[in-house]
Design a protein around this motif. Structure first.
Motif, PDB file in Angstrom:
ATOM      1  N   TYR A 137       0.644  -1.098   0.021  1.00 29.98           N
ATOM      2  CA  TYR A 137       0.113  -0.180   0.091  1.00 29.98           C
ATOM      3  C   TYR A 137       0.810   1.301   0.092  1.00 29.98           C
ATOM      4  N   GLU A 138       0.429   2.249  -0.481  1.00 30.96           N
ATOM      5  CA  GLU A 138       0.975   3.675  -0.733  1.00 30.96           C
ATOM      6  C   GLU A 138       0.211   4.594   0.425  1.00 30.96           C
ATOM      7  N   VAL A 139       1.062   5.061   1.374  1.00 25.47           N
ATOM      8  CA  VAL A 139       0.559   5.801   2.396  1.00 25.47           C
ATOM      9  C   VAL A 139       0.987   7.252   2.141  1.00 25.47           C
ATOM     10  N   ALA A 258       3.958  13.369   3.094  1.00 24.73           N
ATOM     11  CA  ALA A 258       5.069  12.561   3.080  1.00 24.73           C
ATOM     12  C   ALA A 258       4.190  11.224   2.623  1.00 24.73           C
ATOM     13  N   VAL A 259       5.280  10.551   1.732  1.00 24.71           N
ATOM     14  CA  VAL A 259       4.852   9.198   1.183  1.00 24.71           C
ATOM     15  C   VAL A 259       5.685   8.035   1.541  1.00 24.71           C
ATOM     16  N   TRP A 260       5.097   6.789   2.021  1.00 26.57           N
ATOM     17  CA  TRP A 260       5.947   5.771   2.126  1.00 26.57           C
ATOM     18  C   TRP A 260       4.892   4.588   1.480  1.00 26.57           C
ATOM     19  N   ASP A 265      -2.121  -1.185   7.562  1.00 26.89           N
ATOM     20  CA  ASP A 265      -2.517  -1.141   9.228  1.00 26.89           C
ATOM     21  C   ASP A 265      -1.086  -0.615   9.517  1.00 26.89           C
ATOM     22  N   ASP A 266      -0.455   0.343   9.158  1.00 25.49           N
ATOM     23  CA  ASP A 266       0.707   0.895   9.692  1.00 25.49           C
ATOM     24  C   ASP A 266       0.434   1.698  10.728  1.00 25.49           C
ATOM     25  N   PRO A 267       1.187   1.119  11.912  1.00 26.72           N
ATOM     26  CA  PRO A 267       0.705   1.716  13.288  1.00 26.72           C
ATOM     27  C   PRO A 267       1.046   3.256  13.374  1.00 26.72           C
TER      28      PRO A 267
END
Length: 395
Positions: A137-139, A258-260, A265-267
């Motif tokens: 996934y892209e956050v 900011a992109v990662w 489910d990134d805490p």
């Protein structure tokens, strides 16, 4: 001098001419600039490149990357596959299928129980036994909305001496995340030097040592604005997570987002005041089970849970995987033996989705990918249950 080849001849490049042929295939397959394709083959290296030669010519190429992947808290050896390309004059003749068949036989002989890849096209990889096994996934987080304040930890530029500490920091997080890579040199190089530029690294540390880090590529936008792409970000403590978010927020005057990449489910997202972010599917990745018994014994299993499954697996390409197996799980480990009653029947593609926990046995049964009695389905749901599998890295 050109070396005459036999049909189906598969292996690393033999000379500069074949290396140039691989670069040409990459250029035409992925619309790369000639210089970029040449640089790509040089960065990958001959030892990782594989070519299929047919009719005296290089017909196809790919990259074989030995590394690992975390399942159930254990590092399972895998062969990652990337850069699959076929010469335009060899397309439509089954060349890509033959290329992958050669790779899978080589990968199995290497001892790796799994192979993992990102598909540019799914029918090809499904033909040779791969199936969806997780998602990347892209956050995207809106930097002006980051109002986290944290100054109890130090944040400084990463130095060469920090490499071992960073590797340990990443591993500590990766082993708790289903599907994350046990990185080798090739994948770490993509962290340091992503496709879109060179990353600047920052270390977060306190009295107890390294607690996190991030690698940042600043992408210029119109009007002096910039986007921060994080090729990696890890926080092992709450304070480190807050310090990283505070650091990103300090770019609010010019920073937009900011992109990662990682899991849905990134805490880190739990620490944001509002839902000032988006999480979007980037791509599903696929797994091919190369060795049924070895794969099942290599991964970790839920602690305190025991049970047995009688499997019947179909595999048209690798006959060693075809047949019945008994999986016995106890104390977080598994033992597999041949035979049994074959109560849970599935092909090797469905086994890949079940293995990683991407699809449950019940979900696979609902779409006709698995046949089983109720007791075996319930046992499989329990044994393979876990967090949704994801990968941060592209390879």
């Amino acid at each position: 001098m050109h070396v005459e080849t036999k049909p189906g001849d598969f292996g690393p490049p033999r000379d500069e001419q074949e290396l140039a042929a691989a670069a040409d295939i990459m250029m035409q397959s992925y619309a790369m600039a000639p210089a970029a394709a040449t640089a790509w083959t040089q960065r990958v290296g001959r030892e990782s490149l594989r070519l299929l030669r047919e009719g005296g010519h290089v017909a196809g190429t790919l990259v074989s990357i030995p590394m690992g992947q975390w399942y159930g808290g254990r590092d399972v050896p895998i062969v990652g596959v990337g850069g699959v390309g076929v010469s335009p004059i060899h397309r439509g003749q089954g060349t890509a299928t033959r290329l992958m068949q050669h790779l899978l036989r080589e990968a199995r002989e290497s001892g790796a129980p799994l192979s993992t890849l990102y598909p540019a096209t799914q029918p090809l990889y499904r033909r040779v036994g791969y199936e969806h096994a997780g998602a990347r996934y892209e956050v995207r987080v809106q930097i002006p909305m980051l109002d986290v304040s944290e100054r109890t930890l130090t944040l400084r530029p990463i130095e060469a001496k920090d490499e071992a500490a960073i590797t340990a920091c990443y591993q500590g997080q990766a082993q708790t995340r289903q599907g994350w890579l046990a990185r080798g040199p090739y994948v770490w190089s993509r962290v340091y030097v992503p496709r879109d530029g060179t990353a600047t690294g920052y270390l977060v540390e306190g009295d107890s040592g390294v607690q996190g880090y991030l690698y940042v590529v600043r992408k210029s936008l119109a009007g002096w604005k910039q986007e921060l792409f994080l090729s990696d970000v890890v926080a092992t403590t709450p304070a480190a997570a807050r310090r990283i978010l505070a650091f990103l927020g300090e770019h609010r005057s010019l920073g937009t987002e900011a992109v990662w990449y990682g899991g849905a489910d990134d805490p880190l997202l739990m620490l944001l005041r509002e839902q000032s972010y988006s999480v979007k599917l980037d791509m599903h990745w696929m797994v091919r089970v190369l060795d049924v018994a070895k794969a099942l014994e290599a991964r970790g299993w839920p602690a305190g849970l025991s049970g047995a499954l009688h499997l019947e697996v179909q595999d048209a390409l690798l006959p060693e995987n075809h047949g019945r197996f008994v999986l016995e799980v106890s104390d977080g480990a598994a033992r597999v033996k041949r035979g049994g009653e074959g109560r849970l029947r599935l092909d090797v593609k469905a086994l890949a989705s079940l293995y990683t926990g991407f699809h449950s046995a019940e979900a696979l049964r609902r779409v006709g990918a698995l046949e089983s009695d109720e007791t075996s389905v319930r046992s499989a749901v329990s044994l393979f249950h876990g967090p949704q599998p994801s990968i941060r890295d592209m390879f």
